[in-house]
Design a protein around this motif. Structure first.
Motif, PDB file in Angstrom:
ATOM      1  N   VAL A   1       0.839  -1.203   0.000  1.00 51.98           N
ATOM      2  CA  VAL A   1       0.000   0.000   0.000  1.00 51.98           C
ATOM      3  C   VAL A   1       0.876   1.256   0.000  1.00 51.98           C
ATOM      4  O   VAL A   1       0.677   2.171  -0.801  1.00 51.98           O
TER       5      VAL A   1
ATOM      6  N   SER B   1      -8.842  -7.694  -2.985  1.00 57.53           N
ATOM      7  CA  SER B   1      -8.317  -7.337  -1.663  1.00 57.53           C
ATOM      8  C   SER B   1      -9.328  -6.592  -0.800  1.00 57.53           C
ATOM      9  O   SER B   1     -10.110  -5.781  -1.301  1.00 57.53           O
TER      10      SER B   1
ATOM     11  N   GLU C   1      -8.572  -4.255   0.953  1.00 58.31           N
ATOM     12  CA  GLU C   1      -8.201  -2.836   0.880  1.00 58.31           C
ATOM     13  C   GLU C   1      -9.192  -2.034   0.035  1.00 58.31           C
ATOM     14  O   GLU C   1      -9.305  -0.821   0.174  1.00 58.31           O
TER      15      GLU C   1
ATOM     16  N   GLY D   1     -11.501   0.175   1.981  1.00 56.08           N
ATOM     17  CA  GLY D   1     -10.909   1.426   2.453  1.00 56.08           C
ATOM     18  C   GLY D   1     -11.628   2.049   3.625  1.00 56.08           C
ATOM     19  O   GLY D   1     -11.731   1.449   4.692  1.00 56.08           O
TER      20      GLY D   1
ATOM     21  N   SER E   1      -6.154   4.231  -1.604  1.00 60.40           N
ATOM     22  CA  SER E   1      -4.741   4.204  -2.020  1.00 60.40           C
ATOM     23  C   SER E   1      -4.689   3.783  -3.490  1.00 60.40           C
ATOM     24  O   SER E   1      -5.612   3.121  -3.978  1.00 60.40           O
TER      25      SER E   1
ATOM     26  N   ALA F   1      -5.366   0.127  -3.760  1.00 59.76           N
ATOM     27  CA  ALA F   1      -6.765  -0.291  -3.629  1.00 59.76           C
ATOM     28  C   ALA F   1      -7.566   0.081  -4.884  1.00 59.76           C
ATOM     29  O   ALA F   1      -8.432  -0.688  -5.329  1.00 59.76           O
TER      30      ALA F   1
ATOM     31  N   ASN G   1      -6.636  -9.834   5.670  1.00 60.28           N
ATOM     32  CA  ASN G   1      -5.226 -10.116   5.964  1.00 60.28           C
ATOM     33  C   ASN G   1      -5.025 -11.580   6.358  1.00 60.28           C
ATOM     34  O   ASN G   1      -5.738 -12.097   7.214  1.00 60.28           O
TER      35      ASN G   1
ATOM     36  N   ARG H   1      -7.271  -5.269  12.719  1.00 57.86           N
ATOM     37  CA  ARG H   1      -7.337  -6.073  11.504  1.00 57.86           C
ATOM     38  C   ARG H   1      -7.988  -7.430  11.781  1.00 57.86           C
ATOM     39  O   ARG H   1      -7.983  -7.933  12.900  1.00 57.86           O
TER      40      ARG H   1
END
Ligand code: GDP
Length: 287
Positions: free
Chosen positions: A33, A72, A74, A77, A94, A97, A125, A164
């Motif tokens: 990231v 993902s 991600e 966000g 990001s 992402a 994760n 997480r």
């Protein structure tokens, strides 16, 4: 081994045609990231456009090949809902992402437009002793292992309050395989539906390594400009449709990782080399 480069369509074409596969698991990406903020175009190119390059080669060569895309968590966000499922909308923050969102919709489009078996695995994760030391879990297991053996005095982390949803990577890989053994392709979340803070991970890791928590510092220089504070996934669909569920608790994941790192550093002290741990000066590495 057939080497490929995600920005080079010729190499992808060659790999697809020469391996003539039944299944493709597409995991290649610029996946850090923080690096994606420094190299946004490269990240869009490899992580985003790379999906189109390989899928289109498959479509032209043999559209029956099954395709797994490593999507993902991600992508969610800063989306506000506490628990994400496959219907939750994306709010990427990001370049990494955003590139993943491009790949996600590309997979959906090839599934619908060309009737290809193309699946997105939205994996939260997932950790193991072969996680890169750039990620916080392995940075911690590696760091506490070195401290416990007197190889390092302290470990500097960043934001300890982020939470997480951490699972055990080997189980997630089995989940990827399961996703490709279905009648039809679909998108699935793999997660544990539980969250822990970085601090929780640190506490548990210190316990396993038998060191004091006071050796672990939180330093402003390791904070991200824009961090995702909380990430939790609902794996109900994967449980119901492909019969997948996480088995290993975070406590056990920490134990496996810390014990493996202690064992490696012990072997290193006896002269064995571990190429993946020969890292440059970690202080210069951004997180
Ligand atoms: P990510 O969820 O894909 O970004 O996985 P990481 O393991 O890289 O980061 C997880 C969380 O740990 C993020 O909220 C980071 O800000 C936080 N964190 C705190 N200290 C560190 C550190 O030293 N390294 C990394 N990589 N993350 C850290």
């Amino acid at each position: 081994m057939i080497p490929v480069e995600m920005t080079d369509v010729e190499s992808l074409s060659h790999a697809v045609r020469n391996s003539d596969p039944h299944e493709v698991y597409h995991l290649a990406a610029q996946s850090y990231v923080s690096v994606s903020f420094d190299q946004p175009l490269y990240t869009y190119d490899t992580t985003g456009l790379g999906v189109i390059r390989i899928l289109d080669e498959m479509r032209k060569f043999n559209p029956k090949i099954k395709f797994y895309h490593a999507s993902s968590s991600e992508m969610y966000g800063i989306e506000k809902s506490k628990i994400k499922n496959e219907k939750t909308s994306f709010h990427p923050v990001s370049p990494y992402a955003i590139a993943r969102v491009l790949g996600y919709w590309t997979v959906n489009m090839y599934r619908n437009r060309y009737d290809m078996y193309a699946t997105n695995g939205i994996l939260f994760n997932h950790e193991s002793p072969i996680r890169g030391v750039e990620f916080v879990t392995r940075k911690i297991s590696n760091g506490v292992a070195k401290i416990s053996l007197g190889l390092e005095k302290t470990l500097k982390l960043g934001n300890l309050s982020a939470k997480r949803d951490w699972g055990y990577a080997p189980e997630y890989v089995e989940g990827m395989w399961k996703m490709l053994q279905q009648k039809k392709s679909d998108d699935y979340i793999l997660a544990t539906n539980r969250v822990h803070s970085i601090k929780d991970f640190v506490n548990e890791a210190c316990k396993v390594a038998g060191i004091s928590i006071s050796k672990i510092e939180s330093s402003k220089e390791n904070f991200r400009p824009f961090d995702v504070q909380y990430m939790r996934g609902d794996y109900t669909k994967a449980r119901k449709k492909i019969g997948w569920k996480p088995k290993t608790s975070l406590k056990n994941i920490v134990k496996i990782m810390v014990e493996e790192d202690i064992s490696r550093w012990n072997r290193w002290l006896k002269g064995e080399q571990f190429p993946w741990d020969v890292t440059p000066d970690r202080r210069s590495v951004k997180i």
